[in-house]
Design an enzyme around this catalytic site. Structure first.
Site, short mmCIF file in Angstrom:
data_model
loop_
_atom_site.label_atom_id
_atom_site.label_comp_id
_atom_site.label_asym_id
_atom_site.label_seq_id
_atom_site.Cartn_x
_atom_site.Cartn_y
_atom_site.Cartn_z
N ASN A 89 8.58 6.25 -5.80
CA ASN A 89 7.10 6.28 -6.24
C ASN A 89 6.60 4.84 -6.67
O ASN A 89 5.38 4.39 -6.73
CB ASN A 89 6.72 7.26 -7.16
CG ASN A 89 7.04 8.63 -6.82
OD1 ASN A 89 7.11 9.53 -7.79
ND2 ASN A 89 6.85 8.73 -5.46
N LEU A 90 7.75 4.15 -7.39
CA LEU A 90 7.31 3.10 -8.43
C LEU A 90 6.78 1.85 -7.72
O LEU A 90 5.94 1.06 -8.11
CB LEU A 90 8.61 2.63 -9.09
CG LEU A 90 9.32 3.59 -9.96
CD1 LEU A 90 10.28 2.99 -10.81
CD2 LEU A 90 8.33 4.26 -10.98
N CYS B 285 4.83 7.98 4.03
CA CYS B 285 4.95 6.81 3.37
C CYS B 285 6.53 6.25 3.45
O CYS B 285 6.95 5.25 3.63
CB CYS B 285 4.58 6.43 1.94
SG CYS B 285 2.84 6.59 1.66
N CYS C 214 13.36 18.65 2.05
CA CYS C 214 13.68 17.37 2.57
C CYS C 214 13.64 16.48 1.46
O CYS C 214 14.15 16.93 0.30
CB CYS C 214 12.12 16.95 3.36
SG CYS C 214 10.80 16.82 1.95
#
Length: 354
Positions: A66-67, A189, A317
């Site tokens: 996420n970073l 993403c 996942c």
């Protein structure tokens, strides 16, 4: 009160804004659903601008992946609640407002009660089912929705369901996309890739629509879809209009996919389906059948031949996004089956292997 408004001097100096516009922001109640790549910049700028009450709804935990685009978080936050950490950071940024962390997954069971407390909703989600659910809830309750989406090098922004002077409402999400899209056809993403700057740009544009809605409603992107491509620098708008044949009167048809946590998985007897790619499965997996989400469309019957739909099935996942989409498709194809999505995926297990 005047002392609290000192920090807003620059925006209050804008033509047509002044103290009245700032008071509109102070009295506004805004819900941001999703504290990720879009929700982080939206939250930062709305907090900085002085939105009086901001609700942040997200049930996810922060992971290392996420970073690079979720700029409210640091490596020290990995494993913590996105909503809680983001709310704490925004509250530090502006102690004069109220920021509420809502560590919940927004679904058909709680959406109406949740939306009722806010004047406007910001869509910071990254999946189609959530976007349709937010849209339909806002249409039923007559609330505006600031839409945002990113895919590779392109982003989209619009403000939907805005009340107009003639008593009607501007176009909503179903006027743009009448039918829910197949999530497996649009990579997330991790698969499709995204530049962090695009998330920041679209989030800033969404925040701008929120500020304009409360301070200068005539300037908002109602009945317009703004599209930005950061690869070639292009930007254009698409005109939108209401489709009067599309009526949204209730939330019937919005499917609920049950979420199973890892601890419960270990205690039970479940059929596992890894919906990631062959490469991901080969690198690390927790067992079960490999059925990539990309192969689901039009091929479920063949794929499911080795599984018993009478026994509980758990899709998994890396993060839980693709498994939720897969579980929804399975549930639609087999309505009576017990189908679950593994909560937050197996990222924490993969991190432990590193």
């Amino acid at each position: 009160m005047a002392e609290n408004f000192d920090r807003y001097h620059c925006q209050m100096a804008l033509p047509g804004f002044a103290r009245e516009g700032q008071m509109q922001l102070k009295n506004a109640r805004v819900l941001i659903v999703g504290a990720g790549g879009l929700g982080c910049p939206v939250g930062q700028y709305l907090a900085a601008a002085g939105i009086g009450l901001i609700g942040l709804a997200d049930d996810d935990l922060i992971s290392e992946s996420n970073l690079h685009r979720q700029i409210l978080f640091t490596p020290q936050d990995i494993g913590l609640s996105k909503a809680a950490v983001a709310a704490a950071r925004l509250q530090l940024q502006n102690p004069g407002i109220q920021v509420l962390p809502l560590q919940i997954r927004v679904d058909v069971r709680n959406i109406m009660e949740l939306l009722a407390d806010y004047d406007l909703v910001v869509d910071g989600t990254d999946n189609f089912e959530s976007k349709y659910l937010l849209n339909d809830g806002c249409v039923i309750l007559g609330k505006p929705l600031v839409y945002g989406a990113i895919y590779r090098y392109e982003g989209q922004v619009a403000i939907l369901n805005v009340p107009l002077d003639n008593g009607r409402f501007s176009a909503n999400y179903r006027d743009i996309f009448p039918e829910i899209a197949n999530g497996s056809l649009v990579p997330n993403c991790s698969d499709g890739g995204v530049l962090p700057t695009l998330a920041g740009m679209i989030g800033c544009m969404q925040a701008t629509e929120v500020l304009k809605y409360f301070a200068n409603r005539n300037a908002v992107l109602a009945d317009k879809l703004s599209v930005v491509n950061i690869l070639d620098g292009s930007k254009y708008q698409v005109s939108l209009s209401r489709n009067e044949q599309i009526q949204i009167n209730d939330l019937e048809g919005h499917m609920i996919v049950e979420i199973l946590d890892y601890e419960t998985l270990l205690k039970g007897s479940y059929q596992l389906i890894d919906v990631r790619s062959f490469k991901e499965h080969a690198a690390f997996n927790i067992g079960g059948e490999l059925l990539p989400l990309s192969s689901f469309s039009g091929n479920l019957g063949t794929l499911m031949q080795g599984l018993d739909v009478e026994k509980p099935i758990v899709c998994y996942c890396t993060t839980g996004k693709r498994s939720k989409e897969a579980a929804m498709m399975l549930k639609e194809a087999y309505p009576h089956a017990q189908v679950y999505s593994l909560k937050r995926g197996i990222q924490h297990l993969m991190d432990g292997q590193a």
